[in-house]
Every structure is written in C-alpha cells, then in structure tokens.
Design a protein around this motif. Structure first.
Motif, PDB file in Angstrom:
ATOM      1  N   TRP A   1       0.852  -1.186   0.000  1.00  0.00           N
ATOM      2  CA  TRP A   1       0.000   0.000   0.000  1.00  0.00           C
ATOM      3  C   TRP A   1       0.887   1.234   0.000  1.00  0.00           C
ATOM      4  O   TRP A   1       1.739   1.414   0.866  1.00  0.00           O
ATOM      5  CB  TRP A   1      -0.927   0.037   1.220  1.00  0.00           C
ATOM      6  CG  TRP A   1      -2.010   1.077   1.089  1.00  0.00           C
ATOM      7  CD1 TRP A   1      -3.300   0.868   0.722  1.00  0.00           C
ATOM      8  CD2 TRP A   1      -1.883   2.498   1.277  1.00  0.00           C
ATOM      9  NE1 TRP A   1      -3.999   2.055   0.678  1.00  0.00           N
ATOM     10  CE2 TRP A   1      -3.142   3.078   1.019  1.00  0.00           C
ATOM     11  CE3 TRP A   1      -0.837   3.336   1.639  1.00  0.00           C
ATOM     12  CZ2 TRP A   1      -3.377   4.448   1.102  1.00  0.00           C
ATOM     13  CZ3 TRP A   1      -1.062   4.706   1.720  1.00  0.00           C
ATOM     14  CH2 TRP A   1      -2.330   5.243   1.458  1.00  0.00           C
TER      15      TRP A   1
ATOM     16  N   HIS B   1       0.962   5.707  -1.365  1.00  0.00           N
ATOM     17  CA  HIS B   1       0.228   6.837  -1.910  1.00  0.00           C
ATOM     18  C   HIS B   1       1.095   8.091  -1.956  1.00  0.00           C
ATOM     19  O   HIS B   1       1.415   8.601  -3.017  1.00  0.00           O
ATOM     20  CB  HIS B   1      -1.036   7.109  -1.095  1.00  0.00           C
ATOM     21  CG  HIS B   1      -1.920   8.172  -1.678  1.00  0.00           C
ATOM     22  ND1 HIS B   1      -3.019   8.678  -1.016  1.00  0.00           N
ATOM     23  CD2 HIS B   1      -1.876   8.830  -2.869  1.00  0.00           C
ATOM     24  CE1 HIS B   1      -3.617   9.598  -1.768  1.00  0.00           C
ATOM     25  NE2 HIS B   1      -2.932   9.711  -2.897  1.00  0.00           N
TER      26      HIS B   1
ATOM     27  N   HIS C   1       5.677   7.488  -2.867  1.00  0.00           N
ATOM     28  CA  HIS C   1       6.235   6.561  -3.859  1.00  0.00           C
ATOM     29  C   HIS C   1       7.703   6.867  -4.150  1.00  0.00           C
ATOM     30  O   HIS C   1       8.527   5.962  -4.267  1.00  0.00           O
ATOM     31  CB  HIS C   1       5.441   6.644  -5.167  1.00  0.00           C
ATOM     32  CG  HIS C   1       4.011   6.221  -5.057  1.00  0.00           C
ATOM     33  ND1 HIS C   1       3.605   5.105  -4.365  1.00  0.00           N
ATOM     34  CD2 HIS C   1       2.884   6.773  -5.576  1.00  0.00           C
ATOM     35  CE1 HIS C   1       2.292   4.972  -4.456  1.00  0.00           C
ATOM     36  NE2 HIS C   1       1.825   5.980  -5.181  1.00  0.00           N
TER      37      HIS C   1
ATOM     38  N   HIS D   1      -4.847  -0.103  -3.841  1.00  0.00           N
ATOM     39  CA  HIS D   1      -5.275   1.282  -4.066  1.00  0.00           C
ATOM     40  C   HIS D   1      -4.214   2.096  -4.821  1.00  0.00           C
ATOM     41  O   HIS D   1      -3.906   1.803  -5.957  1.00  0.00           O
ATOM     42  CB  HIS D   1      -5.673   1.951  -2.757  1.00  0.00           C
ATOM     43  CG  HIS D   1      -6.360   3.273  -2.963  1.00  0.00           C
ATOM     44  ND1 HIS D   1      -7.521   3.379  -3.699  1.00  0.00           N
ATOM     45  CD2 HIS D   1      -6.037   4.532  -2.573  1.00  0.00           C
ATOM     46  CE1 HIS D   1      -7.889   4.657  -3.745  1.00  0.00           C
ATOM     47  NE2 HIS D   1      -7.005   5.376  -3.078  1.00  0.00           N
ATOM     48  N   SER D   2      -3.624   3.109  -4.162  1.00  0.00           N
ATOM     49  CA  SER D   2      -2.731   4.021  -4.884  1.00  0.00           C
ATOM     50  C   SER D   2      -1.387   3.409  -5.229  1.00  0.00           C
ATOM     51  O   SER D   2      -0.523   4.094  -5.791  1.00  0.00           O
ATOM     52  CB  SER D   2      -2.526   5.305  -4.082  1.00  0.00           C
ATOM     53  OG  SER D   2      -3.672   6.126  -4.168  1.00  0.00           O
TER      54      SER D   2
ATOM     55  N   SER E   1       2.954   3.121  -7.696  1.00  0.00           N
ATOM     56  CA  SER E   1       4.190   2.767  -6.994  1.00  0.00           C
ATOM     57  C   SER E   1       5.282   2.396  -7.997  1.00  0.00           C
ATOM     58  O   SER E   1       5.010   1.973  -9.124  1.00  0.00           O
ATOM     59  CB  SER E   1       3.946   1.593  -6.047  1.00  0.00           C
ATOM     60  OG  SER E   1       3.589   0.425  -6.772  1.00  0.00           O
TER      61      SER E   1
ATOM     62  N   TRP F   1      -9.185  10.480 -11.526  1.00  0.00           N
ATOM     63  CA  TRP F   1      -9.535  10.289 -10.114  1.00  0.00           C
ATOM     64  C   TRP F   1     -10.279  11.504  -9.571  1.00  0.00           C
ATOM     65  O   TRP F   1     -10.253  12.581 -10.151  1.00  0.00           O
ATOM     66  CB  TRP F   1      -8.272  10.029  -9.274  1.00  0.00           C
ATOM     67  CG  TRP F   1      -7.285  11.166  -9.284  1.00  0.00           C
ATOM     68  CD1 TRP F   1      -6.379  11.469 -10.267  1.00  0.00           C
ATOM     69  CD2 TRP F   1      -7.110  12.148  -8.264  1.00  0.00           C
ATOM     70  NE1 TRP F   1      -5.652  12.587  -9.923  1.00  0.00           N
ATOM     71  CE2 TRP F   1      -6.077  13.026  -8.690  1.00  0.00           C
ATOM     72  CE3 TRP F   1      -7.708  12.381  -7.025  1.00  0.00           C
ATOM     73  CZ2 TRP F   1      -5.635  14.103  -7.928  1.00  0.00           C
ATOM     74  CZ3 TRP F   1      -7.271  13.462  -6.260  1.00  0.00           C
ATOM     75  CH2 TRP F   1      -6.253  14.293  -6.712  1.00  0.00           C
TER      76      TRP F   1
ATOM     77  N   GLU G   1     -11.565  12.817  -5.373  1.00  0.00           N
ATOM     78  CA  GLU G   1     -11.740  12.519  -3.951  1.00  0.00           C
ATOM     79  C   GLU G   1     -12.982  13.240  -3.448  1.00  0.00           C
ATOM     80  O   GLU G   1     -12.939  14.410  -3.081  1.00  0.00           O
ATOM     81  CB  GLU G   1     -10.507  12.957  -3.154  1.00  0.00           C
ATOM     82  CG  GLU G   1     -10.531  12.517  -1.706  1.00  0.00           C
ATOM     83  CD  GLU G   1      -9.302  12.980  -0.950  1.00  0.00           C
ATOM     84  OE1 GLU G   1      -9.012  12.385   0.101  1.00  0.00           O
ATOM     85  OE2 GLU G   1      -8.643  13.934  -1.391  1.00  0.00           O
TER      86      GLU G   1
ATOM     87  N   TYR H   1     -11.646   6.218  -8.950  1.00  0.00           N
ATOM     88  CA  TYR H   1     -10.678   5.995 -10.018  1.00  0.00           C
ATOM     89  C   TYR H   1     -11.476   5.679 -11.275  1.00  0.00           C
ATOM     90  O   TYR H   1     -12.416   4.870 -11.223  1.00  0.00           O
ATOM     91  CB  TYR H   1      -9.751   4.813  -9.713  1.00  0.00           C
ATOM     92  CG  TYR H   1      -8.635   5.083  -8.743  1.00  0.00           C
ATOM     93  CD1 TYR H   1      -8.479   6.324  -8.121  1.00  0.00           C
ATOM     94  CD2 TYR H   1      -7.719   4.086  -8.438  1.00  0.00           C
ATOM     95  CE1 TYR H   1      -7.448   6.546  -7.229  1.00  0.00           C
ATOM     96  CE2 TYR H   1      -6.679   4.298  -7.546  1.00  0.00           C
ATOM     97  CZ  TYR H   1      -6.544   5.526  -6.938  1.00  0.00           C
ATOM     98  OH  TYR H   1      -5.518   5.750  -6.060  1.00  0.00           O
TER      99      TYR H   1
ATOM    100  N   HIS I   1      -8.752   3.953  -0.148  1.00  0.00           N
ATOM    101  CA  HIS I   1      -8.270   5.302   0.153  1.00  0.00           C
ATOM    102  C   HIS I   1      -8.207   5.488   1.666  1.00  0.00           C
ATOM    103  O   HIS I   1      -9.097   5.056   2.405  1.00  0.00           O
ATOM    104  CB  HIS I   1      -9.196   6.338  -0.475  1.00  0.00           C
ATOM    105  CG  HIS I   1      -8.669   7.736  -0.398  1.00  0.00           C
ATOM    106  ND1 HIS I   1      -7.488   8.111  -0.986  1.00  0.00           N
ATOM    107  CD2 HIS I   1      -9.166   8.842   0.212  1.00  0.00           C
ATOM    108  CE1 HIS I   1      -7.277   9.405  -0.760  1.00  0.00           C
ATOM    109  NE2 HIS I   1      -8.276   9.861  -0.025  1.00  0.00           N
ATOM    110  N   GLU I   2      -7.170   6.156   2.126  1.00  0.00           N
ATOM    111  CA  GLU I   2      -6.864   6.170   3.553  1.00  0.00           C
ATOM    112  C   GLU I   2      -7.870   6.907   4.435  1.00  0.00           C
ATOM    113  O   GLU I   2      -7.941   6.662   5.648  1.00  0.00           O
ATOM    114  CB  GLU I   2      -5.463   6.754   3.789  1.00  0.00           C
ATOM    115  CG  GLU I   2      -5.227   8.131   3.236  1.00  0.00           C
ATOM    116  CD  GLU I   2      -4.670   8.096   1.825  1.00  0.00           C
ATOM    117  OE1 GLU I   2      -3.837   8.967   1.514  1.00  0.00           O
ATOM    118  OE2 GLU I   2      -5.062   7.224   1.033  1.00  0.00           O
TER     119      GLU I   2
END
Length: 261
Positions: free
Chosen positions: A70, A72, A75, A100-101, A105, A120, A122, A154, A198-199
């Motif tokens: 994981w 976000h 990276h 997820h994000s 990475s 995307w 939010e 997304y 998403h966190e």
C-alpha cells in the motif's frame, strides 16, 4: 504451513493526519494484517517505509510467500534498490498484491512497464464493485456485487497492460467505471491489483474487502520452490547443443562470454 505474508505500508498519513489515525489506529498495514491473520492458513506481519531497508531486507523477502503493498504519498521515497529486490522476488515466484494508490508505486510500474495512469476524484462517492469472474478464487464467498459507501473515484482509461483476468469492475456515484481487480503473471510470480482503499475511508474494515484480501493471498501464493535463476541468460556452447552442430559465420561473442544486457 501457513502462507508467510508481509503487509507493507508507507505509514505516512497514519502519522500525519488525525482523521486517518482515528480510522486506522494501528495503521492500515496493521488493520490488513489483522484481517489476514483471522485465517489460519495465513501468517501476516507488517513492514513500513520508515524501517531500515523499508522492512524488506533480503533475508525477510527470501522467506516471504506473498507481499501486499500500500502506497500513496511517498512513492518517490522508496529506494530503487528495494524495488529491484522485490521485482526479482516476484520473478522468482513470490506473490504480489498491489492496493489502491500502489498503481503509481515504483514496483507496479516496474512490473507493468506502462504509465499506470488513470482519472480520479476525492469526493467520498459510493462505489459498487461487481464480480465479473464469479468462478475466480479471489471472488470466492462474495455476492455478485457489494458497495462501499465512501471511496475515492478511479476512472478509466487505466494505463496498464491487458490483464490475464478482470475479477472486479467498479461503478462510482459520479458515473465513472474502473477495472478494480486485475491479475497478472510476472516471471513465476502471481500479481493482483485491487483498487479500493483510500486512507480517509474505513475500507479495510469492510468484511467483503477483507474476504478479497484473504482470497488474494491464497491465489497469489506459489507453493513451488523459488526459481534460483530467474534472470539468468546463459550462453550455451556449440558442444552442449542437444543435436550435433558446427559453428558457422561470423562470431560476435567469444566462447563462454556472458553476452550483452
């Protein structure tokens, strides 16, 4: 023996954002590991960006059957050396699950060889995940669809290679759709990308999401011994050819030379 699993998290927002910390007091990596450990077939531990070698020293990775990733916000802070170390283990047969994000990475881009870009938003939209391959092991025990009340959107197009299988497709409240569960094979390693998480939302507390993660670990696990020569490119000399041959024409390489890479 239980599947030796490492849940890697960058552990940035859990430390810097009180809202995220309230949702995941043990970190997202801790919540995910706890969910995996409810299955006796899985033994999950955690690693984070802040640890020496990001918690992924060579000996620990050598003993890892499946790695969950994981990321976000950080990276770029992941060491290229560790990325190459993980990539080699995947080629050797370690399973890898990107969450997820982690689509952006370094390790996912390294293995996909594409931009991995997407659209995307939010906005805490409702996400409906549809199971598109009902017989797939990753979808075992799930209904035909399930919903997450709040998630980051997304949307397509998703700049990844054509997958082996598409296990989930998402619809979002704003109208976009996205391929949210994709499988790949890289070398001897099984790779699965799973979008939700998403966190700022309690996605990893969701029972269906936890089922997906446990199923994915079992699917990604390759019980065969790790390849010891995953990147070898040996020069087979004429005298070792299976059928008798004689060398002809101009020889660019000398006998026994390792060749160009």
């Amino acid at each position: 023996m239980a599947i030796n699993t490492i849940v890697w998290g960058e552990n940035v927002h859990e430390q810097s954002n009180t809202g995220v910390r309230d949702i995941y007091p043990d970190g997202m990596h801790g919540t995910i590991a706890a969910a995996l450990n409810t299955d006796a077939a899985i033994h999950a531990t955690t690693a984070t960006l802040q640890e020496p070698e990001h918690g992924l020293g060579q000996a620990r990775l050598d003993g890892c059957d499946v790695l969950l990733w994981w990321g976000h916000a950080a990276h770029g802070d992941v060491s290229d050396e560790i990325v190459e170390r993980v990539a080699l283990r995947v080629w050797e047969g370690m399973g890898l699950i990107l969450l997820h994000s982690a689509h952006f990475s370094k390790i996912f881009k390294r293995l996909m060889g594409t931009p991995c870009n997407l659209t995307w938003r939010e906005a805490g939209e409702r996400e409906r995940l549809w199971v598109t391959t009902r017989s797939h092991p990753i979808a075992a025990g799930l209904p035909d669809h399930f919903e997450l009340e709040n998630e980051e959107m997304y949307g397509e197009p998703f700049g990844v290679p054509e997958p082996l299988e598409t296990v989930f497709v998402s619809w979002f409240e704003g109208g976009e759709v996205f391929r949210s569960g994709l499988t790949y094979r890289r070398g001897a390693g099984n790779v699965f990308y799973f979008r939700p998480g998403h966190e700022t939302y309690p996605t990893y507390h969701n029972a269906h999401v936890q089922t997906v993660l446990r199923n994915a670990v079992k699917w990604a696990h390759n019980p065969q011994p790790a390849l010891s020569d995953a990147t070898d490119a040996p020069n087979v000399p004429v005298e070792r050819a299976l059928e008798p041959i004689s060398a002809r024409g101009l020889q660019l390489h000398k006998p026994g030379e390792s060749g160009l890479r």
